[in-house]
Design an enzyme around this catalytic site. Structure first.
Site, PDB file in Angstrom:
ATOM      1  N   GLY A  11     -59.415 132.354  78.658  1.00  0.00           N
ATOM      2  CA  GLY A  11     -58.880 133.176  79.731  1.00  0.00           C
ATOM      3  C   GLY A  11     -57.362 133.123  79.763  1.00  0.00           C
ATOM      4  CB  SER A  12     -55.046 133.920  82.520  1.00  0.00           C
ATOM      5  OG  SER A  12     -55.649 135.173  82.779  1.00  0.00           O
ATOM      6  CB  THR A  13     -54.878 128.627  80.204  1.00  0.00           C
ATOM      7  OG1 THR A  13     -56.123 128.740  79.506  1.00  0.00           O
ATOM      8  CG2 THR A  13     -55.141 128.202  81.645  1.00  0.00           C
ATOM      9  CE  LYS A  68     -53.675 137.057  81.036  1.00  0.00           C
ATOM     10  NZ  LYS A  68     -53.762 137.483  82.451  1.00  0.00           N
TER      11      LYS A  68
END
Length: 640
Positions: free
Chosen positions: A293-295, A297
């Site tokens: 997920g967004s980690t 990014k």
């Protein structure tokens, strides 16, 4: 036929010569046996007569980084029998059956074996010292006590998956106990005596004692205090969210040293049989793979900054709530989108369409080059068994949609240890270090360090300048963006949330998520990085709501322990409606009750104890930072 005297004399001569030769050969042979080979033959004879009672070596201790014992040995004698010396086997079996908890018939069978020595198992193995003394007090001929020990884990399930456990013969079975079994085990010793063919000890023969060589002690990078803090938060998270599992790692981003590593469900090493095999056999922080997920990014951000593809503060991006790629509509987590924003706000808001744009600017070759350079797609090499590789797209599989989803952490699979190692490189100046848990090997008797693990730099991934920009952006995420619940007053904290849908039966589940948060502090000079992932928490399923507060709690206690002092300068937190502001506790000591109530405002509530008109003590003390509306307890007494 008459034999002549000459023939007789010849025969007598040859017989005499033969006897002389034979006698000489016998004398030479006896001389050889006595003078040359005597010692060797005697040794072989003694070896055939010798009987050994083994003495186990002490298994090396496992220590935390400060010398606190996490695994060590306690005395646990074993009862053995020398069958030939047991005079009354049936009576001996009867007397031993009660103390050993074994049937009389089984003991009789063991005592009747035609062997030099027999271990009376299972009841006679790993006894307490008191039980061994009870059996010795019976004074049974042929029954002896062999010194033995068993493994003891004083902190129960603390770092259970890292430490592992040993079997009934003190052999390592999982974790570090297995990884370094040979070094920890040492070498057996024994007491030897000479016995005749009937097994009786030879008179006037002396026993020989060969002392065991104890195993080396292993000192870890694990900090018992930080590990305890992490374990506390893991237990609380499981209780609060009823999750499938919870994972946490705390690490020094500048060396790769693991301060703490744990997961739930867990087990006690000395009671591992009480849990399913998959619980003790899977060290989730290095074994579990999932979409981050967004980690993830953070990696896209670091690559885009390094390649000069984005100006965070001056370049703007419009988010309508989705972006179309290859005929697919990829949505932002916020319905309706974030509208016009700077790319710094794209990071703060964790805006998926904005990160898709960064991935497109990089292109698949560049983006995946950085992903591999940050260590994804292969094992980190941490010194623990069971590490997985994670899963990355093959270059030929990457089309426009795969490039877009990878940029915001979907479609790829990583392990927690890969994630924290990569993010450490992104924020520590760009250096990727190999993570490790084994710090040094110590000689147990002298305390001398025999071997020490040094931090291992794998490669420089991005420049220190890029790393600085990443840190600054991630500090804004915590102070002003989706990571607000990780904000820690007095410490500059940076971090990133993550919320990823789980794949169930080949499809993304709308109801099951892995939520995560990775945080570090101080943001301008990171000394600690913490990663927490919660698998399918019940209720709210957002990383910023579930995992960020857990990281905050770990850091709040771990940073002071590491000697990181709080500071007054940090990025001002942007408070949202309903969030309590953080205020400074005033000095109330010495004030009278009448002055006290005149000076107080709505920031605090007061609770009083004692009698008198003057404040003599207060809690919290002056200068502490607390949530607005917190209670200050004041203790009243007489003024001097």
């Amino acid at each position: 036929m008459k034999i002549s005297q000459v023939t007789v004399r010849k025969r007598l001569y040859f017989a005499l010569v033969f006897l002389v030769i034979a006698f000489a050969a016998l004398i030479i042979r006896l001389s050889y046996v006595q003078l040359v080979a005597g010692a060797e033959i005697t040794k072989k004879a003694e070896d055939s007569w010798r009987r050994d009672i083994p003495f186990q070596a002490k298994r090396g201790e496992i220590l935390d980084r400060n010398g606190i014992r996490l695994a060590y040995n306690i005395s646990s004698p074993t009862i053995m029998a020398i069958p030939i010396q047991v005079k009354d086997k049936r009576e001996t079996a009867r007397q031993l059956s009660g103390p050993l908890g074994m049937s009389e018939d089984l003991l009789f069978k063991m005592l009747s074996k035609r062997e030099s020595s027999v271990e009376l198992k299972p009841g006679g193995r790993k006894l307490t010292a008191e039980k061994a003394q009870e059996i010795l007090a019976l004074k049974l001929p042929g029954i002896v006590v062999s010194e033995d020990n068993k493994r003891f884990y004083p902190y129960r399930n603390l770092a259970a998956h890292v430490l592992g456990f040993t079997g009934s013969y003190n052999q390592g079975l999982t974790g570090l106990e297995l990884q370094y079994d040979e070094r920890l085990t040492g070498f057996k010793g024994s007491v030897s005596y000479l016995a005749d063919a009937a097994g009786r000890k030879m008179p006037q023969s002396s026993d020989q004692f060969m002392p065991p060589l104890d195993g080396l002690s292993l000192q870890l990078t694990i900090d018992q205090t930080i590990q305890s803090i992490v374990e506390r938060e893991l237990d609380q998270a499981m209780l609060q969210y009823q999750a499938n599992s919870v994972i946490a790692i705390a690490m020094n981003p500048n060396t790769g040293e693991i301060y703490a590593m744990g997961s739930r469900p867990t087990f006690q090493p000395d009671k591992y049989q009480e849990v399913p095999v998959e619980v003790y056999n899977r060290n989730l922080p290095i074994w579990m793979t999932y979409e981050p997920g967004s980690t993830f990014k953070i990696i896209t951000l670091a690559a885009a900054l390094e390649e000069g593809k984005v100006d965070l503060e001056h370049e703007r991006f419009y988010d309508p709530g989705y972006i179309e790629v290859g005929g697919a509509k990829l949505r932002c987590w916020k319905k309706g989108g974030h509208g016009s924003q700077t790319f710094l706000e794209v990071v703060e808001n964790s805006c998926n369409p904005g990160f898709v744009t960064l991935g497109q600017r990089l292109g698949k070759e560049k983006l995946f080059s950085y992903i591999y350079d940050f260590g994804f797609g292969k094992k980190t090499g941490i010194d623990l068994k069971g590490e997985e590789n994670g899963i990355m797209f093959k270059p030929k599989q990457v089309g426009p949609v795969e490039l877009a989803t990878t940029a915001f952490g979907q479609g790829v699979s990583v392990t927690p240890i890969q994630q924290i190692t990569a993010v450490s490189a992104a924020i520590n100046g760009g250096k990727l270090f190999k993570p490790f848990v084994s710090k040094s090997w110590i000689q147990p008797k002298t305390g001398m360090v025999l071997e020490e693990t040094k931090p291992e730099l794998v490669r420089q991934v991005v420049s220190p300048e890029t790393s600085k920009k990443v840190r600054e952006a991630l500090e804004k995420v915590v102070a002003q963006g989706t990571g607000a619940k990780a904000f820690l007053d007095g410490y500059r904290v940076g971090g990133k949330t993550g919320t990823a849908q789980k794949v169930v039966n080949g499809r993304y589940s709308p109801n099951e998520h892995i939520v995560s948060f990775i945080g570090f502090a101080p943001a301008d000079n990171p000394q600690l990085v913490v990663y927490v992932a919660v698998d399918n928490p019940q209720g709210i399923q957002f990383g910023g709501v579930v995992a960020a507060p857990i990281v905050r709690n770990i850091m709040a206690d771990a940073l002071p322990h590491l000697g990181v002092k709080p500071r007054t300068e940090q990025v001002e937190k942007e408070f949202k409606f309903g969030e309590p502001r953080i205020v400074t506790v005033p000095n109330l000591v010495g004030k009278t009750v009448s002055d006290l109530y005149e000076d107080m405002n709505s920031n605090f509530q007061l609770a009083t104890s004692g009698t008198g008109n003057t404040v003599i003590r207060q809690a919290p003390s002056a200068g502490a930072r607390v949530d607005q509306g917190s209670v200050i307890r004041i203790y009243l007494g007489a003024s001097d």
